[in-house]
Design a protein around this motif. Structure first.
Motif, PDB file in Angstrom:
ATOM      1  N   MET A   1      57.353 -24.404 -19.458  1.00 54.97           N
ATOM      2  CA  MET A   1      58.014 -25.387 -20.324  1.00 54.97           C
ATOM      3  C   MET A   1      59.430 -24.916 -20.641  1.00 54.97           C
ATOM      4  SD  MET A   1      56.985 -26.692 -24.170  1.00 54.97           S
ATOM      5  CE  MET A   1      57.718 -25.285 -25.019  1.00 54.97           C
ATOM      6  N   ASN A   2      60.411 -25.790 -20.513  1.00 50.73           N
ATOM      7  CA  ASN A   2      61.779 -25.482 -20.887  1.00 50.73           C
ATOM      8  C   ASN A   2      61.981 -25.748 -22.378  1.00 50.73           C
ATOM      9  OD1 ASN A   2      62.627 -24.790 -18.261  1.00 50.73           O
ATOM     10  ND2 ASN A   2      62.887 -26.954 -17.756  1.00 50.73           N
ATOM     11  N   LEU A   3      62.659 -24.838 -23.033  1.00 54.17           N
ATOM     12  CA  LEU A   3      62.938 -25.000 -24.460  1.00 54.17           C
ATOM     13  C   LEU A   3      63.988 -26.088 -24.665  1.00 54.17           C
ATOM     14  CD1 LEU A   3      61.984 -23.645 -27.092  1.00 54.17           C
ATOM     15  CD2 LEU A   3      64.060 -22.266 -27.006  1.00 54.17           C
ATOM     16  N   ARG A  40      52.825 -23.932 -27.719  1.00 49.82           N
ATOM     17  CA  ARG A  40      53.547 -24.003 -26.448  1.00 49.82           C
ATOM     18  C   ARG A  40      54.932 -23.359 -26.569  1.00 49.82           C
ATOM     19  NH1 ARG A  40      51.131 -29.194 -26.414  1.00 49.82           N
ATOM     20  NH2 ARG A  40      53.080 -30.178 -27.105  1.00 49.82           N
ATOM     21  N   ARG A  43      54.480 -19.603 -26.560  1.00 52.92           N
ATOM     22  CA  ARG A  43      54.216 -19.089 -25.212  1.00 52.92           C
ATOM     23  C   ARG A  43      55.503 -19.026 -24.392  1.00 52.92           C
ATOM     24  NH1 ARG A  43      49.438 -22.265 -25.601  1.00 52.92           N
ATOM     25  NH2 ARG A  43      50.419 -23.940 -24.375  1.00 52.92           N
ATOM     26  N   THR A  44      56.356 -20.045 -24.553  1.00 57.57           N
ATOM     27  CA  THR A  44      57.623 -20.067 -23.818  1.00 57.57           C
ATOM     28  C   THR A  44      58.529 -18.922 -24.243  1.00 57.57           C
ATOM     29  OG1 THR A  44      57.520 -22.468 -23.553  1.00 57.57           O
ATOM     30  CG2 THR A  44      59.686 -21.452 -23.339  1.00 57.57           C
TER      31      THR A  44
END
Length: 323
Positions: A1-3, A40, A43-44
């Motif tokens: 996932m991109n922040l 999420r 985790r990123t």
């Protein structure tokens, strides 16, 4: 996932409220959905951002680092979006008027004047009960002008950097059924309305507090206040379920009458606002002039109030002045 920026807003909301549950309510999300989103994000980023227990959520060292960056990035991105909106507006060669209003008594006449004088102009309107929302939209370049009111000597918030000019100042009136026992009087003491039920439209300004303070000075606490939109307020007054405060130039309605409050316990100042760095600033004097004329036009439907204004020159249309 991109922040993404929305993830940073989530982290800030949790830190500011001190609770995932409260942050979910603030953001309009379900608590389980926000919890899953936070997991999420963590985790990123490679670790927990908050320590959570029965006392709430407190940032970890990693959380403090993310918050420090987010509190720089989010305002910077907001500034970029606002500046881009203003620049995009400046590139439009056609004259454009985007008005936001809070229960304004002259918006229709103002639009009519501008449309008649400039048939090719683009004119749009936006309604909101929140003065702060309108000011934020003007500051962000999404509206050109805000037309709203404040009570007494108060002023709109300076938080959004708008210039405000006074259009008019009027004593607040009361709206009654024409069969009301006090309807045959030219003016009514506020204390004579101590046993009435009231109806009011919503709003985020100080008028409710000003009204309560005026009632306290008159020696009573107002009874139940029904909240409804303008049409609902009219229906409640017409049904005899309450009375309402209204602006002096409120349009005449069959079966209802407006009367002055003795001693003028409440005043209403109609204001026009715009941002000094927006394209709208270049036409603000023209719009203000049209707003003053629109207010004057509105008095034609109120001959008794117009006669009162002639005897009380401290009220009515104002000369331009800064706020």
């Amino acid at each position: 996932m991109n922040l993404e920026l929305r993830h940073l807003r989530v982290v800030c909301a949790i830190a500011e409220t001190g609770s995932v549950t409260k942050a979910a309510s603030t953001l309009g999300l379900a608590q389980p959905a926000l919890t899953a989103q936070l997991q999420r994000i963590e985790r990123t980023l490679g670790g927990p951002l908050f320590e959570r227990d029965r006392r709430g959520a407190r940032p970890t060292a990693l959380g403090e680092l993310v918050l420090a960056r987010a509190r720089v990035l989010l305002p910077a991105m907001k500034g970029l979006q606002d500046e881009a909106a203003r620049l995009a507006g400046a590139g439009d060669t056609r004259r454009r008027y985007r008005f936001g209003g809070v229960n304004s008594p002259i918006l229709g006449r103002l639009v009519h004047r501008l449309a008649a004088e400039q048939p090719q102009a683009q004119i749009t309107t936006y309604a909101s009960w929140s003065v702060d929302e309108l000011a934020q939209l003007v500051s962000g370049g999404r509206l050109d002008f805000a037309l709203t009111g404040v009570c007494g000597d108060s002023s709109p918030s300076v938080e959004f950097g708008l210039i405000w000019r006074e259009v008019s100042i009027d004593p607040v009136h009361v709206l009654l059924r024409e069969t009301h026992p006090l309807a045959d009087r030219d003016e009514i003491a506020l204390a004579q309305l101590r046993h009435e039920q009231w109806v009011a439209a919503p709003g985020d300004g100080c008028f409710g507090d000003c009204f309560a303070a005026a009632c306290a000075r008159a020696g009573f606490t107002p009874r139940k206040v029904y909240e409804a939109d303008v049409r609902g307020c009219l229906d409640l007054v017409d049904a005899g379920e309450g009375i309402a405060l209204c602006q002096a130039t409120f349009r005449p309605v069959a079966g209802l009458v407006t009367r002055r409050l003795a001693g003028i316990p409440l005043r209403w100042r109609l204001m026009l606002g715009w941002h000094p760095d927006s394209p709208a600033a270049g036409i603000a004097d023209l719009v203000l002039e049209s707003a003053l004329a629109a207010y004057t036009d509105s008095l034609a439907a109120h001959p008794a109030y117009l006669a009162w204004l002639l005897r009380n020159p401290g009220f009515g249309v104002r000369q331009p002045s800064g706020v």
